[in-house]
Write an enzyme that holds these catalytic residues in place. Structure first.
Site, short mmCIF file in Angstrom:
data_model
loop_
_atom_site.label_atom_id
_atom_site.label_comp_id
_atom_site.label_asym_id
_atom_site.label_seq_id
_atom_site.Cartn_x
_atom_site.Cartn_y
_atom_site.Cartn_z
N LYS A 62 0.87 -1.18 0.00
CA LYS A 62 0.00 0.00 0.00
C LYS A 62 0.90 1.22 0.00
O LYS A 62 2.05 1.16 0.46
CB LYS A 62 -0.86 0.00 1.27
CG LYS A 62 -2.13 0.80 1.15
CD LYS A 62 -3.25 -0.03 0.56
CE LYS A 62 -4.55 0.72 0.49
NZ LYS A 62 -5.63 -0.10 -0.02
N GLY A 161 -25.11 1.56 2.31
CA GLY A 161 -24.18 2.16 1.33
C GLY A 161 -24.64 1.85 -0.08
O GLY A 161 -24.73 0.68 -0.45
N GLY A 163 -23.09 2.94 -2.96
CA GLY A 163 -22.03 3.37 -3.87
C GLY A 163 -21.71 2.24 -4.84
O GLY A 163 -22.56 1.39 -5.14
N VAL A 165 -19.96 -0.47 -4.55
CA VAL A 165 -20.11 -1.83 -4.02
C VAL A 165 -21.59 -2.14 -3.76
O VAL A 165 -22.13 -3.15 -4.23
CB VAL A 165 -19.26 -2.03 -2.74
CG1 VAL A 165 -19.49 -3.42 -2.15
CG2 VAL A 165 -17.78 -1.83 -3.04
P1 NAD Z 1 -18.42 4.68 -2.75
O1 NAD Z 1 -17.80 5.94 -2.32
O2 NAD Z 1 -18.72 4.45 -4.19
O3 NAD Z 1 -19.80 4.45 -1.95
C1 NAD Z 1 -19.93 4.55 -0.58
C2 NAD Z 1 -21.43 4.65 -0.29
O4 NAD Z 1 -21.64 4.57 1.11
C3 NAD Z 1 -22.05 5.97 -0.73
O5 NAD Z 1 -23.33 5.70 -1.26
C4 NAD Z 1 -22.18 6.75 0.57
O6 NAD Z 1 -23.22 7.70 0.53
C5 NAD Z 1 -22.48 5.63 1.52
N1 NAD Z 1 -22.18 5.91 2.94
C6 NAD Z 1 -21.09 6.50 3.47
N2 NAD Z 1 -21.21 6.53 4.81
C7 NAD Z 1 -22.40 5.95 5.11
C8 NAD Z 1 -23.08 5.66 6.32
N3 NAD Z 1 -22.57 6.02 7.50
N4 NAD Z 1 -24.28 5.04 6.27
C9 NAD Z 1 -24.80 4.67 5.08
N5 NAD Z 1 -24.20 4.91 3.90
C10 NAD Z 1 -23.02 5.54 3.92
O7 NAD Z 1 -17.48 3.53 -2.18
P2 NAD Z 1 -17.41 2.01 -2.65
O8 NAD Z 1 -16.38 1.87 -3.72
O9 NAD Z 1 -18.80 1.50 -2.87
O10 NAD Z 1 -16.77 1.34 -1.36
C11 NAD Z 1 -17.54 1.12 -0.17
C12 NAD Z 1 -16.65 0.46 0.87
O11 NAD Z 1 -16.18 -0.78 0.36
C13 NAD Z 1 -15.40 1.24 1.26
O12 NAD Z 1 -15.14 0.94 2.61
C14 NAD Z 1 -14.31 0.63 0.39
O13 NAD Z 1 -13.03 0.77 0.98
C15 NAD Z 1 -14.74 -0.81 0.38
N6 NAD Z 1 -14.32 -1.60 -0.78
C16 NAD Z 1 -14.52 -1.16 -2.04
C17 NAD Z 1 -14.16 -1.96 -3.12
C18 NAD Z 1 -14.44 -1.53 -4.54
O14 NAD Z 1 -14.23 -2.36 -5.42
N7 NAD Z 1 -14.91 -0.33 -4.80
C19 NAD Z 1 -13.55 -3.20 -2.90
C20 NAD Z 1 -13.37 -3.63 -1.58
C21 NAD Z 1 -13.76 -2.81 -0.53
#
Ligand code: NAD
Length: 352
Positions: A62, A161, A163, A165
């Site tokens: 990282k 969430g 987003g 994922v």
């Molecule tokens: P993103 O920024 O696209 O989406 C995050 C979502 O969570 C958004 O809709 C946001 O409004 C919502 N959110 C934030 N805080 C919140 C809360 N307290 N309550 C409810 N909703 C909340 O991020 P992502 O890429 O979807 O990633 C989400 C998580 O998964 C992160 O922790 C990231 O590190 C982890 N992750 C992502 C991936 C990937 O492929 N993108 C892979 C492994 C892990």
């Protein structure tokens, strides 16, 4: 190996290469105003474990660039300076993370010839657009279904969430006959016990609407949905959302960890004692890293998704078998499995 760098733009950065027993280490570059070497080291270790569990020929690493989020020319200059400063760390293949993007990785690759998470114009597989991690979570749920631990057809699912994922997880689970009864984003939550229309919800989110404003459900307080009655809960937003304080309120029978460390160790233990199956993040959300490794090898979308299916299937099946056979918690079984794979790989490295 911990390397502190002073970039030619004046910024400080740190690269931690945690383990290369399985091959060159892949891990994201995080750009944040406050990021310490110990935080980067913890994240690098998590990548070692995730890559080993996913059966990838890659170790874990990282990097952190100590800076507020930069845009435009400043961002490009910082990423190019970072790439030049870590050029000699040939065991490290950078990818995107918080504060960096596919475009950032294009600059890195332009400078030093290696990076993953590239724009599709450069042969990248856009994993968030395609939903690689959400697809992996759905495959994980398939394995639980086949093992009789969850019946996906008609399962009542709650996703925290919406987003990259969370949204794709909703889509892939709905395709499998699950009913998405509640979802949240940072601004609120929506609930409909008869099931939310996932396609309409996606369009609503893409047009800038918040979950709480979705016309197809009733607005409810954001964090209340974690405790609603359901079969499957997918926390896919933030770390540490289920702790010893609220674990007792979780009524789901299965939790799939979509976010990284959404449950504290104490919460995982408490749920395990209550017979709630929590599939750890290092197993359940590995779709993204599998996709990145496939891209690095030159694979396209279809090949990357076939690999996600195969690898998540294998790891989840082995995890269930170990939980059954060895009576360990899912987290302990996952760490044990990763440790064994790393030891086998280390033994095969030259020692003279
Ligand atoms: P993103 O920024 O696209 O989406 C995050 C979502 O969570 C958004 O809709 C946001 O409004 C919502 N959110 C934030 N805080 C919140 C809360 N307290 N309550 C409810 N909703 C909340 O991020 P992502 O890429 O979807 O990633 C989400 C998580 O998964 C992160 O922790 C990231 O590190 C982890 N992750 C992502 C991936 C990937 O492929 N993108 C892979 C492994 C892990």
């Amino acid at each position: 190996m911990v390397t502190f760098l002073r970039l030619r733009t004046g910024l400080d950065a740190v690269v931690v290469i945690d383990n290369v027993a399985l091959g060159p280490a892949i891990g994201g570059v995080r750009m944040r105003p406050e990021i310490s070497a110990s935080e980067v080291a913890r994240l690098a270790r998590a990548m070692t474990i995730k890559n080993a569990l996913a059966g990838l020929p890659h170790g874990g690493a990282k990097a952190g660039i100590v800076s507020p989020a930069l845009t435009g020319d400043d961002h490009e200059r910082a990423m190019r300076a970072f790439a030049c400063a870590m050029r000699q760390l040939t065991d490290y293949i950078p990818g995107p993370d918080m504060g960096t993007s596919e475009t950032s990785m294009a600059y890195v690759r332009d400078e030093i010839g290696r990076a993953v998470g590239l724009p599709s114009a450069l042969g990248g597989v856009p994993l968030d657009e395609l939903g690689a991690t959400g697809y992996g979570l759905a495959v994980c749920a398939d394995v639980l279904d086949e093992a009789g631990l969850l019946r996906l057809d008609g399962a009542r699912v709650i996703i925290q969430g919406m987003g990259a994922v969370g949204w794709h997880t909703a889509r892939f689970l709905a395709e499998r006959g699950a009913t998405i009864i509640a979802v949240s984003d940072i601004r609120g939550a929506t609930w409909n016990p008869a099931g939310l229309d996932v396609t309409a919800l996606g369009a609503h989110k893409r047009s800038g609407g918040s979950a709480g404003e979705f016309a197809g459900g009733s607005a409810v307080p954001r964090d209340d949905i974690l405790a609603f009655d359901c079969d499957l809960l997918v926390p896919a937003a933030q770390p540490d959302v289920i702790t010893a304080d609220n674990a007792g309120k979780i009524s789901a029978r299965v939790v799939l960890e979509g976010a990284n460390i959404p449950l504290t160790a104490a919460a995982e233990t408490e749920l395990a004692e209550r017979g709630v199956l929590c599939v750890p993040d290092v197993v359940a959300n590995a779709g993204g890293v599998i996709c990145g490794a496939a891209e690095y090898r030159g694979a396209g979308h279809a090949e990357a998704f076939a690999e996600i299916e195969e690898k998540i299937r294998d790891t989840t099946s082995e995890l269930l078998e170990r939980i059954r056979r060895q009576g360990m918690t899912p987290r302990a079984a996952a760490l044990h499995m990763a440790g064994e794979r790393l030891r086998v790989a280390s033994d095969l490295r030259r020692k003279f």
